[in-house]
Design a protein around this motif. Structure first.
Motif, PDB file in Angstrom:
ATOM      1  N   GLY A 130       0.815  -1.203   0.000  1.00 55.52           N
ATOM      2  CA  GLY A 130       0.000   0.000   0.000  1.00 55.52           C
ATOM      3  C   GLY A 130       0.850   1.255   0.000  1.00 55.52           C
ATOM      4  N   ALA A 131       0.167   2.375   0.153  1.00 56.85           N
ATOM      5  CA  ALA A 131       0.841   3.676   0.176  1.00 56.85           C
ATOM      6  C   ALA A 131       0.179   4.563   1.206  1.00 56.85           C
ATOM      7  CB  ALA A 131       0.790   4.343  -1.198  1.00 56.85           C
ATOM      8  N   THR A 132       0.980   5.377   1.862  1.00 56.54           N
ATOM      9  CA  THR A 132       0.449   6.382   2.786  1.00 56.54           C
ATOM     10  C   THR A 132       0.961   7.752   2.356  1.00 56.54           C
ATOM     11  OG1 THR A 132       0.335   7.122   5.099  1.00 56.54           O
ATOM     12  CG2 THR A 132       2.318   5.915   4.442  1.00 56.54           C
ATOM     13  N   CYS A 133       0.042   8.687   2.215  1.00 55.63           N
ATOM     14  CA  CYS A 133       0.365   9.997   1.656  1.00 55.63           C
ATOM     15  C   CYS A 133      -0.118  11.102   2.572  1.00 55.63           C
ATOM     16  CB  CYS A 133      -0.277  10.162   0.277  1.00 55.63           C
ATOM     17  SG  CYS A 133       0.109   8.853  -0.892  1.00 55.63           S
ATOM     18  N   TRP A 134       0.750  12.050   2.822  1.00 59.29           N
ATOM     19  CA  TRP A 134       0.377  13.240   3.582  1.00 59.29           C
ATOM     20  C   TRP A 134       0.184  14.400   2.606  1.00 59.29           C
ATOM     21  CZ3 TRP A 134       4.785  12.996   7.820  1.00 59.29           C
ATOM     22  CH2 TRP A 134       4.503  11.952   8.710  1.00 59.29           C
ATOM     23  N   SER A 135      -1.033  14.933   2.571  1.00 59.77           N
ATOM     24  CA  SER A 135      -1.351  16.086   1.722  1.00 59.77           C
ATOM     25  C   SER A 135      -0.839  15.913   0.295  1.00 59.77           C
ATOM     26  CB  SER A 135      -0.761  17.370   2.324  1.00 59.77           C
ATOM     27  OG  SER A 135      -1.200  17.587   3.636  1.00 59.77           O
ATOM     28  N   PRO A 136      -1.184  14.813  -0.382  1.00 60.15           N
ATOM     29  CA  PRO A 136      -0.620  14.577  -1.713  1.00 60.15           C
ATOM     30  C   PRO A 136      -1.071  15.613  -2.734  1.00 60.15           C
ATOM     31  CG  PRO A 136      -2.420  13.051  -1.274  1.00 60.15           C
ATOM     32  CD  PRO A 136      -2.141  13.764   0.016  1.00 60.15           C
ATOM     33  N   TRP A 137      -0.136  15.994  -3.602  1.00 67.63           N
ATOM     34  CA  TRP A 137      -0.422  16.929  -4.696  1.00 67.63           C
ATOM     35  C   TRP A 137      -0.728  16.082  -5.918  1.00 67.63           C
ATOM     36  CZ3 TRP A 137       3.608  20.694  -7.270  1.00 67.63           C
ATOM     37  CH2 TRP A 137       2.925  21.615  -8.080  1.00 67.63           C
ATOM     38  N   VAL A 138      -1.991  15.960  -6.265  1.00 66.38           N
ATOM     39  CA  VAL A 138      -2.398  15.058  -7.342  1.00 66.38           C
ATOM     40  C   VAL A 138      -3.048  15.776  -8.517  1.00 66.38           C
ATOM     41  CG1 VAL A 138      -2.644  13.061  -5.821  1.00 66.38           C
ATOM     42  CG2 VAL A 138      -4.590  14.593  -6.150  1.00 66.38           C
ATOM     43  N   ASP A 139      -3.258  17.076  -8.402  1.00 67.70           N
ATOM     44  CA  ASP A 139      -3.887  17.853  -9.480  1.00 67.70           C
ATOM     45  C   ASP A 139      -3.025  19.071  -9.771  1.00 67.70           C
ATOM     46  OD1 ASP A 139      -5.540  19.220 -11.245  1.00 67.70           O
ATOM     47  OD2 ASP A 139      -6.811  20.033  -9.649  1.00 67.70           O
ATOM     48  N   LEU A 140      -2.177  18.992 -10.784  1.00 75.45           N
ATOM     49  CA  LEU A 140      -1.270  20.095 -11.082  1.00 75.45           C
ATOM     50  C   LEU A 140      -1.939  21.216 -11.858  1.00 75.45           C
ATOM     51  CD1 LEU A 140       0.740  17.815 -10.203  1.00 75.45           C
ATOM     52  CD2 LEU A 140       2.438  19.031 -11.559  1.00 75.45           C
ATOM     53  N   PHE A 141      -3.220  21.047 -12.169  1.00 76.47           N
ATOM     54  CA  PHE A 141      -3.988  22.142 -12.774  1.00 76.47           C
ATOM     55  C   PHE A 141      -4.484  23.125 -11.711  1.00 76.47           C
ATOM     56  CE2 PHE A 141      -4.348  19.158 -16.306  1.00 76.47           C
ATOM     57  CZ  PHE A 141      -4.337  19.991 -17.423  1.00 76.47           C
ATOM     58  N   HIS A 142      -4.493  22.735 -10.445  1.00 79.28           N
ATOM     59  CA  HIS A 142      -5.118  23.532  -9.380  1.00 79.28           C
ATOM     60  C   HIS A 142      -6.586  23.796  -9.721  1.00 79.28           C
ATOM     61  CE1 HIS A 142      -1.449  23.910  -7.251  1.00 79.28           C
ATOM     62  NE2 HIS A 142      -0.892  24.814  -8.013  1.00 79.28           N
ATOM     63  N   SER A 143      -7.322  22.726  -9.989  1.00 81.49           N
ATOM     64  CA  SER A 143      -8.687  22.862 -10.497  1.00 81.49           C
ATOM     65  C   SER A 143      -9.739  23.084  -9.420  1.00 81.49           C
ATOM     66  CB  SER A 143      -9.077  21.589 -11.269  1.00 81.49           C
ATOM     67  OG  SER A 143      -8.142  21.238 -12.243  1.00 81.49           O
ATOM     68  N   LEU A 144      -9.500  22.619  -8.200  1.00 79.09           N
ATOM     69  CA  LEU A 144     -10.574  22.467  -7.230  1.00 79.09           C
ATOM     70  C   LEU A 144     -10.683  23.647  -6.259  1.00 79.09           C
ATOM     71  CD1 LEU A 144     -10.126  18.640  -6.585  1.00 79.09           C
ATOM     72  CD2 LEU A 144     -11.684  19.798  -8.161  1.00 79.09           C
ATOM     73  N   PRO A 145     -11.844  23.828  -5.647  1.00 74.11           N
ATOM     74  CA  PRO A 145     -12.138  25.052  -4.880  1.00 74.11           C
ATOM     75  C   PRO A 145     -11.194  25.370  -3.737  1.00 74.11           C
ATOM     76  CG  PRO A 145     -14.164  23.865  -5.348  1.00 74.11           C
ATOM     77  CD  PRO A 145     -13.044  22.962  -5.772  1.00 74.11           C
ATOM     78  N   SER A 146     -10.737  24.358  -2.974  1.00 78.68           N
ATOM     79  CA  SER A 146      -9.967  24.664  -1.767  1.00 78.68           C
ATOM     80  C   SER A 146      -8.651  25.373  -2.066  1.00 78.68           C
ATOM     81  CB  SER A 146      -9.688  23.383  -0.963  1.00 78.68           C
ATOM     82  OG  SER A 146      -8.921  22.451  -1.719  1.00 78.68           O
ATOM     83  N   ILE A 147      -8.155  25.297  -3.287  1.00 80.02           N
ATOM     84  CA  ILE A 147      -6.930  26.020  -3.627  1.00 80.02           C
ATOM     85  C   ILE A 147      -7.139  27.517  -3.455  1.00 80.02           C
ATOM     86  CG2 ILE A 147      -7.324  26.366  -6.103  1.00 80.02           C
ATOM     87  CD1 ILE A 147      -4.027  25.139  -4.576  1.00 80.02           C
TER      88      ILE A 147
END
Length: 498
Positions: A241-258
């Motif tokens: 498996g994998a464990t990720c802290w605050s992963p950056w998965v959208d380099l478009f910065h598409s989503l509202p919380s940005i």
């Protein structure tokens, strides 16, 4: 980050101003104490001053800067053989065949390949006395793909390794903009191949992938998830498996919380550096130049490649088990929420896309999403805060669970492929019921027994649990429609602020 006299000159009034605002109750989040308020404000200020420095200067400084290891920690240097990197390069060449123009540069001819891929083993001196299992964490450091090193994050790696009763291998992947995508991913894959098929002179036996957890923070978290996609797509043995802290998965910065969480996070609107030979942007005041290269890590034409922005993969199933931690106040929060839902296929009508002829469909991925109230990006950095320690302990506990001791080996149960696997845990900023932060299993906080079902769990600021959804189906649908599109800079000019 490097602190020169100009940094100190700005940070001093920033420190005083933040203290003044805090005691006037002008706090971005009411749950913040003074130390957290200061840490976020000061770190944001330092990051914003990057435009006064060159990328080369920052990289050089951070390659050497690190907090000394604990006396109870063993550190052993290593070099990943060039044969591993060559094999990884061949694998990526196959996956990216036909997309050379999108990638945008001749990555096979990268002169930075002449630099050895250096790494280091980190473990507690008492590890072998505490466990009978050789758990291994492949740790991928963060830093927006442009700064950072394994040594710089050793102070975190050693804590996670201790809590997980594991040893960890961190490494220094090639950095952008000198070596954009896919260089960092090739080096990450090379490090994984080094673990599972080491040369005879490596000093260790091949490690069973089922004893390996991939781990990363921020950009490192994105690389961890990209690596899972690569391994799945080419049919290589996958880690447990994998464990990720605050992963950056959208380099478009598409989503509202940005945008909505800008005031409660230390991440600036964008890292901008002074013109230099390595910097593809020669004039920061030229908006046309800025828009032509939104990210140092990849050309604009490559941002929608799933190995760059993992959240854009058509199918995120079949990735083993994933443990994601993020802060409710961070700018990348929505990426974690949407990725978790998409990987777990919580809403089949949203996430089961029509298949092309011959295209494989994967079962839902088991996902545990932990959202910590009032916390910013990779808040585990702030070791003075009890919630950071809480999150590290939870990560270690999960590692011990997915790689159990031998006598617990039969306790892991396999669940059917048609089950939607996701566990939400929303953690209190003030965990009064866990003053010693030992995180005991209680009837309303046992993530071992209900991990195989779709469960939503919050812990509010009073320490109570309630069942609810983080976001509803309609919101997820809206977010899906936003993906893969650059922000409207006319509505968000702060993303181009100088």
């Amino acid at each position: 980050m490097a602190l020169d006299p100009k940094d100190l000159a700005e940070l001093t009034p920033m420190f005083i101003s933040t203290v003044y605002k805090h005691f006037r109750n002008e706090i971005p989040d009411s749950n913040w104490d003074l130390r957290l308020h200061l840490a976020v404000a000061m770190l944001r200020s330092v990051l914003q001053r990057s435009k006064h420095k060159t990328i080369e200067k920052q990289q050089k400084f951070l390659a050497k800067a690190h907090i000394p290891s604990s006396p109870s920690t063993l550190v052993k240097k290593a070099i990943v053989p060039e044969t591993c990197r060559s094999q990884a390069e061949d694998i990526m060449a196959g996956l990216l065949s036909g997309q050379e123009e999108k990638v945008g540069w001749r990555w096979k001819d990268d002169p930075m390949k002449q630099t050895p891929l250096r790494g280091e083993w980190v473990e507690s001196k008492t590890r072998k006395k505490l466990t009978d299992v050789d758990r291994v964490i492949l740790y991928i450091h963060g830093g927006a793909y442009i700064i950072g090193s394994a040594a710089q994050e050793r102070f975190l790696i050693q804590k996670v390794a201790k809590e997980g009763a594991a040893r960890a291998f961190g490494f220094d992947y090639r950095l952008a903009p000198q070596s954009p995508f896919p260089a960092a991913l090739i080096d990450t894959l090379a490090a994984y191949l080094y673990l599972i098929q080491p040369p005879s002179d490596s000093g260790f036996e091949p490690i069973n992938p089922k004893n390996i957890v991939i781990m990363g923070d921020s950009a490192g978290g994105g690389l961890a998830l990209s690596l899972l996609l690569v391994l799945r797509d080419v049919g290589l043995p996958q880690p447990v498996g994998a464990t990720c802290w605050s992963p950056w998965v959208d380099l478009f910065h598409s989503l509202p919380s940005i945008f909505t969480n800008a005031s409660t996070d230390y991440l600036p609107s964008g890292l901008i550096y002074k013109a230099s030979p390595a910097n593809p942007i020669k004039d920061n005041t030229d908006i046309k130049q800025r828009l032509s290269r939104i990210q140092y890590y990849a050309h604009n034409s490559a941002l929608d490649i799933p190995y760059v922005s993992p959240i854009l993969a058509d199918d995120l199933g079949g990735l083993g088990e994933i443990f994601i931690t993020c802060g409710n106040c961070e700018r990348l929060r929505d990426e974690s929420i949407l990725f978790a839902n998409k990987a777990a296929k919580t809403y089949p009508e949203l996430f089961n896309i029509p298949r092309k002829e011959g295209q494989r469909s994967y079962p839902p991925t088991k996902v545990s999403l932990n959202i910590f109230e009032a916390m910013p990006h990779v808040f585990q950095l702030f070791l003075f805060h009890p919630i950071a320690i809480n999150a590290i302990k939870r990560t270690g506990k999960w590692i011990r669970k997915v790689i159990p001791e031998p006598d617990n080996g039969d306790s892991k149960s396999e669940s059917s492929n048609d089950t939607h696997h996701i566990l939400y845990t929303y953690h209190d900023a003030k965990p009064k019921v866990r003053e010693e932060l030992l995180i005991p299993d209680t009837p309303d906080d046992n993530d071992d027994d209900d991990f195989a079902i779709f469960t939503t769990k919050y812990i509010d600021i009073k320490g109570g649990c309630r069942t609810n959804d983080v976001v509803n189906e309609e919101t997820l649908k809206e977010w899906i429609n936003m993906l893969g599109k650059l922000p409207d800079f006319s509505k968000h000019p702060e993303l181009l602020e100088l």
